[in-house]
Design a protein around this motif. Sequence first.
Motif, PDB file in Angstrom:
ATOM      1  N   THR A   1       0.835  -1.210   0.000  1.00 51.00           N
ATOM      2  CA  THR A   1       0.000   0.000   0.000  1.00 51.00           C
ATOM      3  C   THR A   1       0.862   1.249   0.000  1.00 51.00           C
ATOM      4  OG1 THR A   1      -1.790  -1.150   1.166  1.00 51.00           O
ATOM      5  CG2 THR A   1      -1.782   1.259   1.258  1.00 51.00           C
ATOM      6  N   GLY A   2       1.892   1.270   0.842  1.00 46.02           N
ATOM      7  CA  GLY A   2       2.782   2.428   0.879  1.00 46.02           C
ATOM      8  C   GLY A   2       3.570   2.587  -0.404  1.00 46.02           C
ATOM      9  N   VAL A   3       4.042   1.471  -0.964  1.00 50.97           N
ATOM     10  CA  VAL A   3       4.805   1.535  -2.213  1.00 50.97           C
ATOM     11  C   VAL A   3       3.953   2.123  -3.334  1.00 50.97           C
ATOM     12  CG1 VAL A   3       5.890   0.131  -4.014  1.00 50.97           C
ATOM     13  CG2 VAL A   3       6.414  -0.308  -1.604  1.00 50.97           C
ATOM     14  N   ARG A   4       2.697   1.696  -3.419  1.00 46.62           N
ATOM     15  CA  ARG A   4       1.823   2.229  -4.478  1.00 46.62           C
ATOM     16  C   ARG A   4       1.586   3.724  -4.292  1.00 46.62           C
ATOM     17  NH1 ARG A   4      -0.442  -2.805  -3.675  1.00 46.62           N
ATOM     18  NH2 ARG A   4      -2.035  -2.031  -2.242  1.00 46.62           N
ATOM     19  N   LEU A   5       1.439   4.163  -3.055  1.00 46.69           N
ATOM     20  CA  LEU A   5       1.323   5.607  -2.825  1.00 46.69           C
ATOM     21  C   LEU A   5       2.584   6.325  -3.298  1.00 46.69           C
ATOM     22  CD1 LEU A   5      -0.387   5.831   0.678  1.00 46.69           C
ATOM     23  CD2 LEU A   5      -1.182   6.974  -1.399  1.00 46.69           C
ATOM     24  N   GLY A   6       3.748   5.737  -2.988  1.00 48.43           N
ATOM     25  CA  GLY A   6       5.004   6.337  -3.430  1.00 48.43           C
ATOM     26  C   GLY A   6       5.112   6.406  -4.937  1.00 48.43           C
ATOM     27  N   GLU A   7       4.650   5.384  -5.621  1.00 47.77           N
ATOM     28  CA  GLU A   7       4.684   5.398  -7.083  1.00 47.77           C
ATOM     29  C   GLU A   7       3.794   6.502  -7.646  1.00 47.77           C
ATOM     30  OE1 GLU A   7       3.537   1.392  -7.768  1.00 47.77           O
ATOM     31  OE2 GLU A   7       5.598   0.598  -7.687  1.00 47.77           O
ATOM     32  N   ARG A   8       2.663   6.757  -6.997  1.00 43.47           N
ATOM     33  CA  ARG A   8       1.801   7.865  -7.437  1.00 43.47           C
ATOM     34  C   ARG A   8       2.486   9.200  -7.226  1.00 43.47           C
ATOM     35  NH1 ARG A   8      -4.077   7.069  -4.876  1.00 43.47           N
ATOM     36  NH2 ARG A   8      -4.210   9.206  -5.678  1.00 43.47           N
ATOM     37  N   VAL A   9       3.208   9.328  -6.113  1.00 40.76           N
ATOM     38  CA  VAL A   9       3.944  10.564  -5.854  1.00 40.76           C
ATOM     39  C   VAL A   9       5.043  10.750  -6.894  1.00 40.76           C
ATOM     40  CG1 VAL A   9       5.422  11.766  -4.210  1.00 40.76           C
ATOM     41  CG2 VAL A   9       3.429  10.525  -3.392  1.00 40.76           C
ATOM     42  N   ALA A  10       5.708   9.663  -7.259  1.00 39.75           N
ATOM     43  CA  ALA A  10       6.776   9.753  -8.250  1.00 39.75           C
ATOM     44  C   ALA A  10       6.247  10.279  -9.581  1.00 39.75           C
ATOM     45  CB  ALA A  10       7.431   8.384  -8.441  1.00 39.75           C
ATOM     46  N   VAL A  11       5.060   9.820  -9.976  1.00 37.73           N
ATOM     47  CA  VAL A  11       4.454  10.326 -11.216  1.00 37.73           C
ATOM     48  C   VAL A  11       4.152  11.814 -11.089  1.00 37.73           C
ATOM     49  CG1 VAL A  11       2.430  10.165 -12.712  1.00 37.73           C
ATOM     50  CG2 VAL A  11       3.523   8.075 -11.862  1.00 37.73           C
ATOM     51  N   LEU A  12       3.624  12.216  -9.934  1.00 37.97           N
ATOM     52  CA  LEU A  12       3.319  13.633  -9.709  1.00 37.97           C
ATOM     53  C   LEU A  12       4.574  14.495  -9.793  1.00 37.97           C
ATOM     54  CD1 LEU A  12       1.412  15.952  -8.721  1.00 37.97           C
ATOM     55  CD2 LEU A  12       1.996  15.255  -6.385  1.00 37.97           C
ATOM     56  N   LEU A  13       5.661  14.028  -9.195  1.00 36.82           N
ATOM     57  CA  LEU A  13       6.882  14.837  -9.122  1.00 36.82           C
ATOM     58  C   LEU A  13       7.635  14.877 -10.441  1.00 36.82           C
ATOM     59  CD1 LEU A  13       8.283  13.832  -5.615  1.00 36.82           C
ATOM     60  CD2 LEU A  13       7.074  15.920  -6.244  1.00 36.82           C
ATOM     61  N   GLY A  14       7.502  13.846 -11.266  1.00 34.29           N
ATOM     62  CA  GLY A  14       8.230  13.838 -12.531  1.00 34.29           C
ATOM     63  C   GLY A  14       9.728  13.879 -12.308  1.00 34.29           C
ATOM     64  N   ASP A  15      10.412  14.750 -13.049  1.00 33.55           N
ATOM     65  CA  ASP A  15      11.869  14.849 -12.929  1.00 33.55           C
ATOM     66  C   ASP A  15      12.314  15.257 -11.536  1.00 33.55           C
ATOM     67  OD1 ASP A  15      12.058  14.162 -15.544  1.00 33.55           O
ATOM     68  OD2 ASP A  15      12.427  16.179 -16.302  1.00 33.55           O
ATOM     69  N   SER A  16      11.467  15.983 -10.818  1.00 33.43           N
ATOM     70  CA  SER A  16      11.848  16.471  -9.483  1.00 33.43           C
ATOM     71  C   SER A  16      11.939  15.354  -8.458  1.00 33.43           C
ATOM     72  CB  SER A  16      10.835  17.517  -9.002  1.00 33.43           C
ATOM     73  OG  SER A  16      10.837  18.641  -9.853  1.00 33.43           O
ATOM     74  N   VAL A  17      11.505  14.147  -8.810  1.00 30.81           N
ATOM     75  CA  VAL A  17      11.546  13.046  -7.847  1.00 30.81           C
ATOM     76  C   VAL A  17      12.967  12.744  -7.415  1.00 30.81           C
ATOM     77  CG1 VAL A  17      11.726  11.175  -9.544  1.00 30.81           C
ATOM     78  CG2 VAL A  17      10.595  10.766  -7.366  1.00 30.81           C
ATOM     79  N   ARG A  18      13.929  13.043  -8.262  1.00 27.30           N
ATOM     80  CA  ARG A  18      15.323  12.718  -7.947  1.00 27.30           C
ATOM     81  C   ARG A  18      15.883  13.619  -6.856  1.00 27.30           C
ATOM     82  NH1 ARG A  18      16.863   9.043 -11.511  1.00 27.30           N
ATOM     83  NH2 ARG A  18      15.746   8.917 -13.504  1.00 27.30           N
ATOM     84  N   ARG A  19      15.175  14.695  -6.520  1.00 34.33           N
ATOM     85  CA  ARG A  19      15.654  15.604  -5.476  1.00 34.33           C
ATOM     86  C   ARG A  19      14.774  15.557  -4.236  1.00 34.33           C
ATOM     87  NH1 ARG A  19      14.930  20.878  -7.366  1.00 34.33           N
ATOM     88  NH2 ARG A  19      16.466  21.602  -5.842  1.00 34.33           N
ATOM     89  N   ALA A  20      13.826  14.614  -4.207  1.00 35.35           N
ATOM     90  CA  ALA A  20      12.846  14.573  -3.125  1.00 35.35           C
ATOM     91  C   ALA A  20      13.412  13.923  -1.867  1.00 35.35           C
ATOM     92  CB  ALA A  20      11.593  13.826  -3.575  1.00 35.35           C
ATOM     93  N   VAL A  21      12.864  14.338  -0.729  1.00 37.95           N
ATOM     94  CA  VAL A  21      13.131  13.721   0.569  1.00 37.95           C
ATOM     95  C   VAL A  21      11.784  13.368   1.178  1.00 37.95           C
ATOM     96  CG1 VAL A  21      14.051  14.083   2.893  1.00 37.95           C
ATOM     97  CG2 VAL A  21      15.263  15.022   0.922  1.00 37.95           C
ATOM     98  N   VAL A  22      11.690  12.196   1.811  1.00 37.29           N
ATOM     99  CA  VAL A  22      10.435  11.746   2.409  1.00 37.29           C
ATOM    100  C   VAL A  22      10.545  11.841   3.923  1.00 37.29           C
ATOM    101  CG1 VAL A  22       8.801   9.837   2.620  1.00 37.29           C
ATOM    102  CG2 VAL A  22      10.033  10.185   0.468  1.00 37.29           C
ATOM    103  N   LEU A  23       9.511  12.409   4.551  1.00 38.60           N
ATOM    104  CA  LEU A  23       9.450  12.559   6.005  1.00 38.60           C
ATOM    105  C   LEU A  23       8.182  11.894   6.521  1.00 38.60           C
ATOM    106  CD1 LEU A  23      10.380  13.829   8.714  1.00 38.60           C
ATOM    107  CD2 LEU A  23       9.133  15.897   8.056  1.00 38.60           C
TER     108      LEU A  23
END
Length: 814
Positions: free
Chosen positions: A46-68
């Motif tokens: 469930t958490g992984v699928r949420l993360g995958e949705r966030v990755a799509v939202l962030l696009g290229d910016s996902v490579r600079r993201a930090v999760v809290l």
Amino acid sequence: MELGGDPGLRGLLGLALRDNPKRAHLLVSTVLGKHVPQLPSVVHGTGVRLGERVAVLLGDSVRRAVVLGYAETATALGHSVADGLRHAPYLHSTRRPVAGVAAAGGFEESHSHATSHLLLPEDPALLAGGGPLVLVDDEFSTGNTVLNTIRALHDRAPRAWYVIVALVDMRSAADRERFAAFAAEIGARVDLVALASGTVRLPDGVLGRGRELVAAHAEAQTPDAALLAAAPAPAAGAVVRAALAWPAGLPDGGRHGFLPAHRTVLDAALPGMAAAVAAALPQGARRVLVLGHEELMYAPLRIAAALQTRGGAEVRFSTTTRSPVLAVDDPGYAIRSRLVFPAHDSAQFPPGSPDGTGPRYAYNVAGGGFDAVVLVVDSAGDTPELHASGGLLAQLAGQAPRVVLAVVPTYAPAAARPAPEGRAPTAPERQDTPMLPEPLRGPAFSSYAPDEVGWLLQDLSDVELEAPTEEREEAIQSGGAHYAESLPVEYQPSAAYQELFRAALDASAARVARAVGAVTETVLAERSPRPVLVSLARAGTPVGVLMRRWAAHRHGLDLPHYAVSIVRGRGIDTAAMRWLAAHHDPADVVFVDGWTGKGAITRELATAIGQFEGFDPEVAVLADPGGCVRTYGTREDFLIPSACLNSTVSGLVSRTVLRSDLVGPDDFHGAKFYRSLAGADVSGLFLDAVSARFAEVADGVEADARELLAADRAPTWAGWAAVERISEEYGIHDVNLVKPGVGETTRVLLRRVPWRVLAARGAGADLDHVRLLAAQRGVPVEEVDGLPYSCVGLIHPRFTRGATGADGRAVPAP
């Protein structure tokens, strides 16, 4: 109380009454793994699928993201979201202070039973970057906690983008308006990602009525204090230990930061840990609960998931909590039972702190029908209180025939570790994975523009590493030294040779451009839509830069590109691999080289990459005359002008160096930057000449790529067979001294002591520079038939310094 909203909401939540003066109700998640035992694959997935949705939202910016993530409930959920983003570092808040570790921030959770959250990253840079911050909680109700967090962090280090992730969005209309106003106030983008949304309908006076109901039901139940006093000691033999081979230095979770490289280490160790747990279970166990401890959720969850994949038993996962909730044994109520036990990690909190005292709870464990319970705690929680009469082990032993205790070592950041004996306290010994430096970039290192390539190397420019060619050759062939322990003296081309290079570049630039386009299109179609190019320094680096330029020219892509060292017989730079795993998804990494000869480096890479999880060992090359790889631009052996020179066509960077006195186990391999050769540098000229032909070869590239993608490109290793034949025919008996192809032959003439050159009969202008170099060094060129390459260079097979004349030219072997 009643839930309303999306159809899927009821599958995610239940309702319960909590003993809390600030909020009467508790939203009980069925997929979080906190109050309701659930399949670990469901919790993590469930958490992984949420993360995958966030990755799509962030696009290229996902490579600079930090999760809290938020303690204690969402620590594993946040971890799992970070897993879905794949290369994002992760940190969760904590209520456990750590002596010696300064807080990088803190905030209050106003409705919680325990309100204070601390942020204790080992590396404060985790919260100081400018990339997107992804905040993960189990539910988004009023939004107060998350907005308090963003406000506190934004004041310290403003960001342009925040993403809030929750299982459910339960905000009211007023809360949504306040949310929008908050984003406008701080001048940042704030998005929300959730699985479902809805509301909780609460009757008037719900807080007072809820407390009355809790009190009324509590009268019929044994009070917590009485339960603590009456619990028996565990029966003899009911509790056994499972020794986890937890990797040294691996954090037990995200309390102080958890990097993608840590996840790689954990993934590799999980099968062994699951096997150790399985061995401790009773024979024939059908139903097993893996129980985590408050904030320690992710490690137990991953162990449970690994145990689940072994099969043989139904595995469920949940964790203990400090939150008091009313238990009612009713099918429509979310909390059917509870176990009560005293806190067993009190020593981790300041004396008198309410966080370290009082009862703790495990819900829906009693009556669960488990044949065994596997309790996973960190070593700070493996205390006498845990084992005492009335402790958690005693409670669990009353519910299952076997309790397995598995202890994960509590991770201590460097600042919190005591100094080793005889060393000052200011220099604590590090035991975790060392922080690696950022890549070297031009113009400080190399003549390439800083965005063209990042060199995962250390700068050894001030170290004397060059040795005369003849001296190096004798040491290498005698076994006294490895070729990567020194550098050849950089060949300085004559005016005639420089003119030959420029003529070759004019003649072959379009051909090179077409091969660049073909191999790049193949990579984009088959390997990754957004690959991370990792060139094998240094011959692969100009090709990596050109592939990056093609992707930008043709598709508008801004691909990351790094150069790493690989050494025949020694493997790839392991520190560089750890850096890549920590910063990118290994599945996106594509290794790049210039050409194949007999495939020695191709084999070396395949062997070396096996120890690193998730990386594809297949290398993409411009030209594959040896038939060694599947991903190539062409299999013709033609002149690639970058093979004609050394550093002056490769950003003024030397070949790489691996020597034990200069490169430690946690260091990048070394190389030199020859600033003094700037006047002769044609690196930019080569790149620009090829890039300028991109437009004119576009149609040809499209046709080539279409043909390549439809073709059987399985490696034939025809080149290797030819090398073995030549080695025997010429009495060399060492394939390492046979260097096939234009590029490798050029290297022999520039760096080694050549014996002779074999040229395919009728080879034309592609070999003009080879003939010139051979003449300069007194090396015979033989035309032969049946050669699968344009030419082959042979290193002197019985070399000593007496095998060259006084002028350094090679002389025939007797």
